[in-house]
Design a protein around this motif. Structure first.
Motif, PDB file in Angstrom:
ATOM      1  N   PHE A 160      13.165   5.649   6.110  1.00  0.00           N
ATOM      2  CA  PHE A 160      12.614   6.983   5.834  1.00  0.00           C
ATOM      3  C   PHE A 160      11.239   7.138   6.470  1.00  0.00           C
ATOM      4  O   PHE A 160      10.333   6.340   6.227  1.00  0.00           O
ATOM      5  CB  PHE A 160      12.528   7.172   4.320  1.00  0.00           C
ATOM      6  CG  PHE A 160      12.068   8.537   3.870  1.00  0.00           C
ATOM      7  CD1 PHE A 160      12.972   9.573   3.728  1.00  0.00           C
ATOM      8  CD2 PHE A 160      10.730   8.772   3.583  1.00  0.00           C
ATOM      9  CE1 PHE A 160      12.553  10.828   3.286  1.00  0.00           C
ATOM     10  CE2 PHE A 160      10.301  10.008   3.148  1.00  0.00           C
ATOM     11  CZ  PHE A 160      11.211  11.044   3.005  1.00  0.00           C
ATOM     12  N   TYR A 161      11.094   8.174   7.290  1.00  0.00           N
ATOM     13  CA  TYR A 161       9.800   8.506   7.908  1.00  0.00           C
ATOM     14  C   TYR A 161       9.439   9.936   7.521  1.00  0.00           C
ATOM     15  O   TYR A 161      10.284  10.824   7.568  1.00  0.00           O
ATOM     16  CB  TYR A 161       9.880   8.394   9.433  1.00  0.00           C
ATOM     17  CG  TYR A 161      10.031   6.984   9.935  1.00  0.00           C
ATOM     18  CD1 TYR A 161       8.937   6.276  10.426  1.00  0.00           C
ATOM     19  CD2 TYR A 161      11.281   6.350   9.924  1.00  0.00           C
ATOM     20  CE1 TYR A 161       9.077   4.968  10.889  1.00  0.00           C
ATOM     21  CE2 TYR A 161      11.428   5.050  10.379  1.00  0.00           C
ATOM     22  CZ  TYR A 161      10.322   4.365  10.863  1.00  0.00           C
ATOM     23  OH  TYR A 161      10.460   3.081  11.317  1.00  0.00           O
ATOM     24  N   ALA A 162       8.178  10.142   7.147  1.00  0.00           N
ATOM     25  CA  ALA A 162       7.764  11.463   6.663  1.00  0.00           C
ATOM     26  C   ALA A 162       6.545  11.970   7.429  1.00  0.00           C
ATOM     27  O   ALA A 162       5.549  11.250   7.576  1.00  0.00           O
ATOM     28  CB  ALA A 162       7.437  11.399   5.173  1.00  0.00           C
ATOM     29  N   ARG A 163       6.651  13.205   7.911  1.00  0.00           N
ATOM     30  CA  ARG A 163       5.481  13.879   8.477  1.00  0.00           C
ATOM     31  C   ARG A 163       4.911  14.785   7.395  1.00  0.00           C
ATOM     32  O   ARG A 163       5.614  15.662   6.876  1.00  0.00           O
ATOM     33  CB  ARG A 163       5.863  14.693   9.713  1.00  0.00           C
ATOM     34  CG  ARG A 163       4.634  15.214  10.473  1.00  0.00           C
ATOM     35  CD  ARG A 163       5.028  15.976  11.699  1.00  0.00           C
ATOM     36  NE  ARG A 163       5.641  17.258  11.343  1.00  0.00           N
ATOM     37  CZ  ARG A 163       6.272  18.042  12.210  1.00  0.00           C
ATOM     38  NH1 ARG A 163       6.409  17.663  13.465  1.00  0.00           N
ATOM     39  NH2 ARG A 163       6.777  19.188  11.815  1.00  0.00           N
ATOM     40  N   ILE A 164       3.662  14.562   7.045  1.00  0.00           N
ATOM     41  CA  ILE A 164       3.045  15.281   5.932  1.00  0.00           C
ATOM     42  C   ILE A 164       1.640  15.760   6.317  1.00  0.00           C
ATOM     43  O   ILE A 164       1.041  15.247   7.267  1.00  0.00           O
ATOM     44  CB  ILE A 164       2.932  14.391   4.673  1.00  0.00           C
ATOM     45  CG1 ILE A 164       2.082  13.158   4.988  1.00  0.00           C
ATOM     46  CG2 ILE A 164       4.305  14.000   4.151  1.00  0.00           C
ATOM     47  CD1 ILE A 164       1.640  12.382   3.770  1.00  0.00           C
ATOM     48  N   LEU A 165       1.146  16.736   5.570  1.00  0.00           N
ATOM     49  CA  LEU A 165      -0.250  17.132   5.723  1.00  0.00           C
ATOM     50  C   LEU A 165      -1.132  15.988   5.253  1.00  0.00           C
ATOM     51  O   LEU A 165      -0.873  15.354   4.226  1.00  0.00           O
ATOM     52  CB  LEU A 165      -0.547  18.382   4.895  1.00  0.00           C
ATOM     53  CG  LEU A 165      -0.050  19.709   5.457  1.00  0.00           C
ATOM     54  CD1 LEU A 165      -0.262  20.819   4.436  1.00  0.00           C
ATOM     55  CD2 LEU A 165      -0.750  20.058   6.762  1.00  0.00           C
ATOM     56  N   LYS A 166      -2.202  15.740   6.018  1.00  0.00           N
ATOM     57  CA  LYS A 166      -3.100  14.636   5.673  1.00  0.00           C
ATOM     58  C   LYS A 166      -4.093  15.098   4.611  1.00  0.00           C
ATOM     59  O   LYS A 166      -5.277  15.348   4.884  1.00  0.00           O
ATOM     60  CB  LYS A 166      -3.829  14.141   6.914  1.00  0.00           C
ATOM     61  CG  LYS A 166      -4.532  12.803   6.732  1.00  0.00           C
ATOM     62  CD  LYS A 166      -5.163  12.322   8.013  1.00  0.00           C
ATOM     63  CE  LYS A 166      -5.839  10.977   7.807  1.00  0.00           C
ATOM     64  NZ  LYS A 166      -6.468  10.497   9.070  1.00  0.00           N
ATOM     65  N   ARG A 178       6.103   4.383  -2.518  1.00  0.00           N
ATOM     66  CA  ARG A 178       6.100   3.114  -1.770  1.00  0.00           C
ATOM     67  C   ARG A 178       6.614   3.280  -0.344  1.00  0.00           C
ATOM     68  O   ARG A 178       7.332   2.417   0.189  1.00  0.00           O
ATOM     69  CB  ARG A 178       6.902   2.052  -2.530  1.00  0.00           C
ATOM     70  CG  ARG A 178       6.313   1.743  -3.899  1.00  0.00           C
ATOM     71  CD  ARG A 178       7.055   0.619  -4.600  1.00  0.00           C
ATOM     72  NE  ARG A 178       6.440   0.336  -5.890  1.00  0.00           N
ATOM     73  CZ  ARG A 178       6.871  -0.605  -6.738  1.00  0.00           C
ATOM     74  NH1 ARG A 178       7.933  -1.331  -6.424  1.00  0.00           N
ATOM     75  NH2 ARG A 178       6.252  -0.801  -7.885  1.00  0.00           N
ATOM     76  N   ILE A 179       6.234   4.381   0.245  1.00  0.00           N
ATOM     77  CA  ILE A 179       6.573   4.600   1.656  1.00  0.00           C
ATOM     78  C   ILE A 179       5.593   3.792   2.498  1.00  0.00           C
ATOM     79  O   ILE A 179       4.376   3.933   2.334  1.00  0.00           O
ATOM     80  CB  ILE A 179       6.488   6.094   2.024  1.00  0.00           C
ATOM     81  CG1 ILE A 179       7.481   6.898   1.174  1.00  0.00           C
ATOM     82  CG2 ILE A 179       6.751   6.310   3.506  1.00  0.00           C
ATOM     83  CD1 ILE A 179       7.328   8.403   1.304  1.00  0.00           C
ATOM     84  N   PRO A 180       6.084   2.933   3.378  1.00  0.00           N
ATOM     85  CA  PRO A 180       5.176   2.114   4.198  1.00  0.00           C
ATOM     86  C   PRO A 180       4.209   2.985   4.996  1.00  0.00           C
ATOM     87  O   PRO A 180       4.560   4.077   5.441  1.00  0.00           O
ATOM     88  CB  PRO A 180       6.134   1.356   5.129  1.00  0.00           C
ATOM     89  CG  PRO A 180       7.443   1.363   4.420  1.00  0.00           C
ATOM     90  CD  PRO A 180       7.497   2.645   3.661  1.00  0.00           C
ATOM     91  N   GLU A 181       2.993   2.488   5.153  1.00  0.00           N
ATOM     92  CA  GLU A 181       1.956   3.260   5.844  1.00  0.00           C
ATOM     93  C   GLU A 181       2.376   3.639   7.258  1.00  0.00           C
ATOM     94  O   GLU A 181       2.075   4.739   7.730  1.00  0.00           O
ATOM     95  CB  GLU A 181       0.655   2.452   5.876  1.00  0.00           C
ATOM     96  CG  GLU A 181      -0.543   3.274   6.320  1.00  0.00           C
ATOM     97  CD  GLU A 181      -1.848   2.518   6.177  1.00  0.00           C
ATOM     98  OE1 GLU A 181      -2.801   2.857   6.898  1.00  0.00           O
ATOM     99  OE2 GLU A 181      -1.922   1.576   5.343  1.00  0.00           O
ATOM    100  N   ASP A 182       3.090   2.733   7.938  1.00  0.00           N
ATOM    101  CA  ASP A 182       3.499   3.030   9.314  1.00  0.00           C
ATOM    102  C   ASP A 182       4.722   3.961   9.368  1.00  0.00           C
ATOM    103  O   ASP A 182       5.204   4.289  10.454  1.00  0.00           O
ATOM    104  CB  ASP A 182       3.764   1.756  10.119  1.00  0.00           C
ATOM    105  CG  ASP A 182       4.871   0.898   9.519  1.00  0.00           C
ATOM    106  OD1 ASP A 182       5.308   1.185   8.378  1.00  0.00           O
ATOM    107  OD2 ASP A 182       5.315  -0.057  10.191  1.00  0.00           O
ATOM    108  N   HIS A 183       5.216   4.403   8.211  1.00  0.00           N
ATOM    109  CA  HIS A 183       6.289   5.392   8.150  1.00  0.00           C
ATOM    110  C   HIS A 183       5.755   6.783   7.806  1.00  0.00           C
ATOM    111  O   HIS A 183       6.532   7.724   7.638  1.00  0.00           O
ATOM    112  CB  HIS A 183       7.327   4.981   7.102  1.00  0.00           C
ATOM    113  CG  HIS A 183       8.218   3.863   7.548  1.00  0.00           C
ATOM    114  ND1 HIS A 183       9.547   3.783   7.188  1.00  0.00           N
ATOM    115  CD2 HIS A 183       7.985   2.774   8.329  1.00  0.00           C
ATOM    116  CE1 HIS A 183      10.086   2.690   7.714  1.00  0.00           C
ATOM    117  NE2 HIS A 183       9.143   2.060   8.415  1.00  0.00           N
ATOM    118  N   ILE A 184       4.435   6.888   7.689  1.00  0.00           N
ATOM    119  CA  ILE A 184       3.787   8.165   7.342  1.00  0.00           C
ATOM    120  C   ILE A 184       3.137   8.744   8.597  1.00  0.00           C
ATOM    121  O   ILE A 184       2.341   8.071   9.260  1.00  0.00           O
ATOM    122  CB  ILE A 184       2.723   7.965   6.245  1.00  0.00           C
ATOM    123  CG1 ILE A 184       3.361   7.369   4.982  1.00  0.00           C
ATOM    124  CG2 ILE A 184       2.035   9.290   5.928  1.00  0.00           C
ATOM    125  CD1 ILE A 184       2.350   6.877   3.966  1.00  0.00           C
TER     126      ILE A 184
END
Length: 266
Positions: A160-166, A178-184
């Protein structure tokens, strides 16, 4: 000319455009409510006189309207924030206040290849479709931080990879799931076609999940990027709002002017 005292339920680019337009053309006071500090910052930058940067309960909205003598309620929330639009319709009736719902138009997809687009009516339906048809590949989530948890019921976090507002709220959500940092993939605003293609390549995505959030949400660029990389898109259809009267809905600033003139200057 009557001074407009506006309670604007915002937090979107649409709300910023409305605020700027009203401040440039009318004698007005605008209080914008948003659910985040980021939304509040955008509201102030566009000219809002004041902001409230937290979710409000219905009773809190009622007190706000009654205590500040607002004469216009504008709902410019995201097309998928159905709960707050339902609340705003109710508020307009309870408080007997002029009401406008600004709803961005869907994207014009007439000349776009939509053969890879699969429409769904719920996040559960989207998750089940991914689990059954795309369970071996990576999922690129472009549907907002608040919808991630629903999809992760059906998708391993490792895929799972997520594009989100920072913004802190979204980053905290990723941490809690628990989404890995490199998947954000942090973002500001919408992405271009080239940026979407790059994200697909970097995540090795097999499928995209997104909302039908209109041109302002970059839907066309997402579809074209998916087509360019030969992957599918699962698109969540817009919810229907009970009791929302079509006559209260506008989709551009010219219609906004017509409504304001009908309410206050005729």
């Amino acid at each position: 000319m009557k001074k407009l005292k506006i309670l604007l339920i915002g937090g979107t680019k649409d709300a910023s455009n409305i605020t700027q337009h009203i401040k440039e053309n009318y004698d007005s006071y605008i209080l914008t409510t948003t659910t985040t500090e980021y939304g509040s910052k955008l509201a102030i930058e566009s000219g809002s006189d004041d902001t409230i940067a937290k979710p409000l309960l219905k009773d809190e909205f009622i007190k706000l309207i009654e205590n500040n003598d607002f004469n216009l309620l504008i709902d410019a929330t995201h097309p998928y924030a159905s709960h707050i639009t339902q609340t705003s319709v109710s508020l307009s009736e309870i408080c007997n206040i002029n009401y406008i719902r600004f709803e961005r138009l869907p994207s014009n997809l007439e000349n776009i290849d939509t053969s890879r687009v699969h429409e769904v009516t719920s996040l559960d339906e989207a998750g089940k479709l991914i689990k059954s048809n795309y369970n071996n590949g990576n999922v690129l989530h472009l549907a907002g931080a608040n919808t991630m948890e629903n999809i992760l019921k059906y998708v391993p976090v490792s895929k799972f990879y997520a594009r989100i507002l920072k913004v802190p709220k979204s980053l905290e959500k990723c941490e809690s799931l628990r989404i890995p940092e490199d998947h954000i993939i942090p973002m500001k605003g919408t992405s271009s076609l080239e940026e979407n293609i790059k994200i697909i390549e970097e995540t090795n995505a097999d499928v995209i999940i997104t909302k039908e959030s209109g041109d302002i949400g970059g839907v066309t660029n997402k579809i074209n990027a998916a087509n360019a990389k030969d992957i599918d898109i699962i698109m969540l259809k817009r919810p229907k709002i009970k009791n929302l009267n079509k006559k209260d809905i506008i989709s551009n600033l010219n219609q906004l002017d017509e409504k304001i003139n009908n309410y206050f200057y005729n």
